[in-house]
Design a protein around this motif. Structure first.
Motif, PDB file in Angstrom:
ATOM      1  N   MET A   1      85.981  68.556  59.935  1.00  0.00           N
ATOM      2  CA  MET A   1      85.020  69.655  60.073  1.00  0.00           C
ATOM      3  C   MET A   1      83.618  69.149  59.725  1.00  0.00           C
ATOM      4  SD  MET A   1      85.224  73.552  58.631  1.00  0.00           S
ATOM      5  CE  MET A   1      85.321  73.126  56.890  1.00  0.00           C
ATOM      6  N   LYS A   2      82.639  69.693  60.390  1.00  0.00           N
ATOM      7  CA  LYS A   2      81.241  69.315  60.175  1.00  0.00           C
ATOM      8  C   LYS A   2      80.474  70.556  59.725  1.00  0.00           C
ATOM      9  CE  LYS A   2      77.643  66.543  62.420  1.00  0.00           C
ATOM     10  NZ  LYS A   2      77.263  65.829  63.653  1.00  0.00           N
ATOM     11  N   ILE A   3      79.934  70.484  58.508  1.00  0.00           N
ATOM     12  CA  ILE A   3      79.326  71.656  57.875  1.00  0.00           C
ATOM     13  C   ILE A   3      77.822  71.461  57.733  1.00  0.00           C
ATOM     14  CG2 ILE A   3      79.327  73.130  55.825  1.00  0.00           C
ATOM     15  CD1 ILE A   3      82.145  72.092  55.225  1.00  0.00           C
ATOM     16  N   ALA A   4      77.056  72.427  58.217  1.00  0.00           N
ATOM     17  CA  ALA A   4      75.609  72.453  58.010  1.00  0.00           C
ATOM     18  C   ALA A   4      75.307  73.442  56.899  1.00  0.00           C
ATOM     19  CB  ALA A   4      74.888  72.862  59.284  1.00  0.00           C
ATOM     20  N   ILE A   5      74.581  73.000  55.878  1.00  0.00           N
ATOM     21  CA  ILE A   5      74.196  73.888  54.780  1.00  0.00           C
ATOM     22  C   ILE A   5      72.679  74.038  54.777  1.00  0.00           C
ATOM     23  CG2 ILE A   5      74.231  74.282  52.300  1.00  0.00           C
ATOM     24  CD1 ILE A   5      76.762  72.670  52.105  1.00  0.00           C
ATOM     25  N   PHE A   6      72.213  75.250  55.055  1.00  0.00           N
ATOM     26  CA  PHE A   6      70.782  75.543  54.999  1.00  0.00           C
ATOM     27  C   PHE A   6      70.433  75.837  53.538  1.00  0.00           C
ATOM     28  CE2 PHE A   6      71.679  75.997  59.388  1.00  0.00           C
ATOM     29  CZ  PHE A   6      70.486  75.927  60.100  1.00  0.00           C
ATOM     30  N   LEU A   7      69.573  75.003  52.952  1.00  0.00           N
ATOM     31  CA  LEU A   7      69.236  75.128  51.539  1.00  0.00           C
ATOM     32  C   LEU A   7      68.072  76.099  51.329  1.00  0.00           C
ATOM     33  CD1 LEU A   7      69.496  71.456  50.219  1.00  0.00           C
ATOM     34  CD2 LEU A   7      71.171  73.298  50.030  1.00  0.00           C
ATOM     35  N   PRO A   8      67.950  76.652  50.125  1.00  0.00           N
ATOM     36  CA  PRO A   8      66.814  77.531  49.813  1.00  0.00           C
ATOM     37  C   PRO A   8      65.491  76.789  49.940  1.00  0.00           C
ATOM     38  CG  PRO A   8      68.521  77.690  48.126  1.00  0.00           C
ATOM     39  CD  PRO A   8      68.880  76.523  48.994  1.00  0.00           C
ATOM     40  N   ASN A   9      64.419  77.543  50.112  1.00  0.00           N
ATOM     41  CA  ASN A   9      63.100  76.950  50.312  1.00  0.00           C
ATOM     42  C   ASN A   9      62.341  76.717  49.005  1.00  0.00           C
ATOM     43  OD1 ASN A   9      63.419  76.956  53.103  1.00  0.00           O
ATOM     44  ND2 ASN A   9      62.637  79.045  53.292  1.00  0.00           N
ATOM     45  N   TRP A  10      62.812  77.301  47.910  1.00  0.00           N
ATOM     46  CA  TRP A  10      62.122  77.172  46.636  1.00  0.00           C
ATOM     47  C   TRP A  10      62.793  76.095  45.793  1.00  0.00           C
ATOM     48  CZ3 TRP A  10      57.666  79.861  45.925  1.00  0.00           C
ATOM     49  CH2 TRP A  10      57.440  80.956  46.757  1.00  0.00           C
ATOM     50  N   ILE A  11      61.993  75.361  45.021  1.00  0.00           N
ATOM     51  CA  ILE A  11      62.513  74.262  44.208  1.00  0.00           C
ATOM     52  C   ILE A  11      63.566  74.752  43.220  1.00  0.00           C
ATOM     53  CG2 ILE A  11      61.886  72.616  42.401  1.00  0.00           C
ATOM     54  CD1 ILE A  11      59.197  72.259  43.862  1.00  0.00           C
TER      55      ILE A  11
END
Length: 354
Positions: A1-11
């Protein structure tokens, strides 16, 4: 499986997402995990081994670069998109990229873009962001075809790393300091915050605190700063008028240098801003100064943390600029009150160490 994780924009949110990232890595050991984030977020998480690759996404680019980025996502042929940000943009981009499964919190009119919408909590009641990221990771794990490899509920313990290159930056800074500065235990101060002026603690308060720490506690004091806080950091050092008070203002801005500095510190005093969350992963005690923001939104349940917030009728208002113009929530929080919190936390740390 190939997973894309969109991370938050704030540090700070990126650091608060690390427990969820770690859990996904531990569960899907045989999968390829790729994070999608703004470049500076990637800098914060440099050195961690939770993902296989990182893809930079400049969300404010014009149309042509955005189309190129979308085509890049399509070529990746991800199986799952995990959306930590609650933004419409992240859901829209994963939808356009043709990612067949899209998991995220159902809010901001994006329900129809998600194949797996997770019910939104009541937005009028504060709830920790760290728990929201863990809720998304738990949903993914519980609904995977693999047997659960990580115990539930998931740990809130956050993770950060300092790379060899980042440590070298820190050492080069230290080499320029006096022998006395380097010989004393160090306390870091972190002013400012990207949220807005309402989070700022007065420069004069920081300077008084720095001077008292240096004179009464016999510590060196280092003011860490990003590009937006350089002038303030310099002014704190100037007003403190003590040789054991220095700043990173003259150094090229780099989040890795800030990470290395805070890891080295005996304690951190900070506004409610991103670098505040650098303390817990390195087990550094931290005093956090809250003004307009509700503590629970960014609560991480760190046992060596102390929160200071005045009980005012007008707050916490969650506004970027004080709507009443007096900014009492931060101005009335005096340096002596913060100094006493520093002493208390230092004593607590020494007791625990003994």
């Amino acid at each position: 499986m190939k997973i894309a994780i969109f991370l938050p924009n704030w540090i700070g949110d990126a650091v608060m997402a690390t427990p969820a990232l770690r859990a996904i890595r531990q569960q899907f050991t045989g999968s390829e995990i790729v994070t999608i984030q703004k470049p500076y977020v990637a800098d914060v998480l440099e050195g961690l081994d939770f993902v296989d690759r990182k893809i930079a996404w400049e969300t404010k680019q014009k149309l042509v670069p955005q189309v190129r980025f979308l085509n890049q996502l399509r070529r990746e042929r991800f199986d799952v998109a995990v959306l930590f940000p609650n933004s419409f943009r992240s859901a829209w981009m994963s939808f356009l990229a043709g990612i067949p499964r899209r998991i995220g919190i159902s809010r901001d009119s994006r329900h129809w873009l998600l194949t797996d919408p997770i019910p939104m909590k009541n937005r009028s009641e504060p709830h920790p962001a760290i728990d929201e990221y863990l809720r998304i990771a738990t949903y993914l794990i519980e609904r995977s075809q693999e047997e659960a490899k990580v115990p539930l509920p998931l740990s809130r313990s956050m993770s950060l790393s300092v790379t060899a290159a980042e440590q070298k930056r820190w050492q080069l800074f230290l080499d320029k300091q006096s022998p006395e500065f380097k010989s004393l235990p160090m306390i870091c101060l972190n002013p400012g915050g990207a949220f807005g002026a309402a989070k700022h603690w007065p420069t004069a308060h920081f300077a008084e605190l720095a001077r008292r720490i240096a004179m009464e506690l016999k510590r060196s004091v280092l003011v860490v700063c990003g590009p937006a806080e350089k002038a303030e950091a310099l002014e704190i050092v100037k007003q403190a008028k003590h040789p054991m008070v220095a700043s990173l203002a003259a150094e090229p801005p780099h989040l890795g240098l800030t990470k290395a500095a805070i890891r080295q510190a005996e304690l951190l005093v900070t506004t409610d801003s991103g670098p505040r969350h650098f303390a817990a992963p390195f087990q550094v005690p931290v005093v956090t100064l809250f003004g307009p923001t509700h503590i629970l939104w960014s609560e991480t349940f760190y046992e060596h943390g102390k929160h200071l917030q005045l009980d005012l009728d007008c707050g916490p208002c969650q506004q970027r600029v004080c709507p009443l113009g007096h900014h009492r929530c931060m101005k009335d929080l005096g340096a002596n009150q913060v100094f006493q919190a520093v002493v208390s936390l230092l004593n607590q740390s020494s007791t625990n160490a003994a």
